[in-house]
Design a protein around this motif. Structure first.
Motif, short mmCIF file in Angstrom:
data_model
loop_
_atom_site.label_atom_id
_atom_site.label_comp_id
_atom_site.label_asym_id
_atom_site.label_seq_id
_atom_site.Cartn_x
_atom_site.Cartn_y
_atom_site.Cartn_z
N GLU A 110 -3.96 2.37 -3.42
CA GLU A 110 -3.34 3.47 -4.16
C GLU A 110 -1.93 3.76 -3.64
O GLU A 110 -1.04 4.09 -4.41
CB GLU A 110 -4.19 4.75 -4.07
N THR A 139 -3.60 -1.69 3.30
CA THR A 139 -5.00 -1.79 2.89
C THR A 139 -5.36 -0.71 1.86
O THR A 139 -6.34 -0.84 1.15
CB THR A 139 -5.96 -1.67 4.10
N TYR A 140 -4.57 0.35 1.80
CA TYR A 140 -4.81 1.42 0.83
C TYR A 140 -4.06 1.11 -0.45
O TYR A 140 -2.86 1.37 -0.57
CB TYR A 140 -4.39 2.77 1.43
#
Length: 79
Positions: free
Chosen positions: A41, A38-39
């Motif tokens: 980056e 979900t992150y």
């Protein structure tokens, strides 16, 4: 868990929760890897490292060289 994963050949390996991606980096190679988290980056970082490793290493060495010029400690400690 790694021995169970490595027991079978995989044409495609999917890691749904990337985190440190430790299993991805330690498992036997597959033809296709899918890394999900979900992150965004974090996923972007893994993609850049996977596709541009030489450039990442070059920038890492540059930042290491630059950090030698940065004073260590607080201003009060340097006085």
């Amino acid at each position: 868990m790694l021995p169970l994963i490595n027991d079978r050949a995989h044409a495609c390996y999917v890691e749904a929760f990337a985190g440190s991606a430790a299993i991805l980096f330690e498992r036997t190679p597959a033809k296709i890897y899918v890394l999900i988290d979900t992150y965004g980056e974090l996923v972007r970082l893994y993609r850049v490292v996977a596709n541009h490793l030489d450039e990442v290493v070059r920038h890492f060495h540059w930042s290491q060289d630059q950090s030698r010029d940065v004073p260590v400690g607080t201003a009060a400690e340097r006085r």
